[in-house]
Design a protein around this motif. Structure first.
Motif, PDB file in Angstrom:
ATOM      1  N   THR A   1      49.406   9.336  -8.263  1.00 49.53           N
ATOM      2  CA  THR A   1      48.545  10.437  -8.704  1.00 49.53           C
ATOM      3  C   THR A   1      48.768  10.788 -10.168  1.00 49.53           C
ATOM      4  N   TRP A   2      49.865  10.346 -10.724  1.00 50.55           N
ATOM      5  CA  TRP A   2      50.189  10.697 -12.106  1.00 50.55           C
ATOM      6  C   TRP A   2      49.102  10.250 -13.071  1.00 50.55           C
ATOM      7  N   TYR A   3      48.659   9.017 -12.952  1.00 46.90           N
ATOM      8  CA  TYR A   3      47.648   8.489 -13.871  1.00 46.90           C
ATOM      9  C   TYR A   3      46.352   9.288 -13.781  1.00 46.90           C
ATOM     10  N   GLU A   4      45.879   9.514 -12.579  1.00 46.61           N
ATOM     11  CA  GLU A   4      44.606  10.234 -12.397  1.00 46.61           C
ATOM     12  C   GLU A   4      44.719  11.670 -12.894  1.00 46.61           C
ATOM     13  N   THR A   5      45.812  12.331 -12.580  1.00 47.80           N
ATOM     14  CA  THR A   5      46.019  13.708 -13.028  1.00 47.80           C
ATOM     15  C   THR A   5      46.095  13.779 -14.550  1.00 47.80           C
ATOM     16  N   THR A   6      46.822  12.854 -15.148  1.00 48.72           N
ATOM     17  CA  THR A   6      46.948  12.822 -16.605  1.00 48.72           C
ATOM     18  C   THR A   6      45.602  12.528 -17.256  1.00 48.72           C
ATOM     19  N   ARG A   7      44.842  11.616 -16.677  1.00 43.55           N
ATOM     20  CA  ARG A   7      43.529  11.273 -17.223  1.00 43.55           C
ATOM     21  C   ARG A   7      42.588  12.480 -17.173  1.00 43.55           C
ATOM     22  N   LYS A   8      42.591  13.197 -16.052  1.00 42.36           N
ATOM     23  CA  LYS A   8      41.742  14.392 -15.923  1.00 42.36           C
ATOM     24  C   LYS A   8      42.173  15.476 -16.907  1.00 42.36           C
TER      25      LYS A   8
ATOM     26  N   ALA B   1      43.707  15.038 -19.774  1.00 47.29           N
ATOM     27  CA  ALA B   1      43.339  14.602 -21.124  1.00 47.29           C
ATOM     28  C   ALA B   1      41.845  14.796 -21.371  1.00 47.29           C
ATOM     29  N   ARG B   2      41.030  14.475 -20.378  1.00 48.10           N
ATOM     30  CA  ARG B   2      39.582  14.657 -20.512  1.00 48.10           C
ATOM     31  C   ARG B   2      39.246  16.135 -20.710  1.00 48.10           C
TER      32      ARG B   2
END
Length: 79
Positions: free
Chosen positions: A27-34, A36-37
């Motif tokens: 979940t780290w990648y998806e959470t970080t991507r959201k 950042a967006r």
């Protein structure tokens, strides 16, 4: 990647346990991507708002400058 995370978790401090768990769950990648967006959207919105304010201020300053420069020309011409 999983081996890298496992090796890092063995030698990481206890305080990093939450971060390691997030990395392992994926979940780290998806959470970080959201996040950042969202940060980019907020920054763009703030930039638009500041640009609008500066633009209005510049227009007002330009009007004042023209008004005052005209008065100076009239004052110089009458002396």
């Amino acid at each position: 990647m999983r081996n890298l995370i496992d090796n890092a978790s063995r030698y990481s401090p206890a305080a990093a346990e939450t971060a390691i768990t997030a990395l392992k769950s994926g979940t780290w990648y998806e959470t970080t991507r959201k996040a950042a967006r969202l940060t980019i959207q907020v920054a763009q919105s703030n930039t638009r708002a500041v640009s609008a304010i500066v633009s209005k201020s510049g227009k007002r300053a330009g009007k004042r400058a023209r008004r005052f420069s005209h008065l100076e020309i009239v004052a110089v011409a009458t002396h």
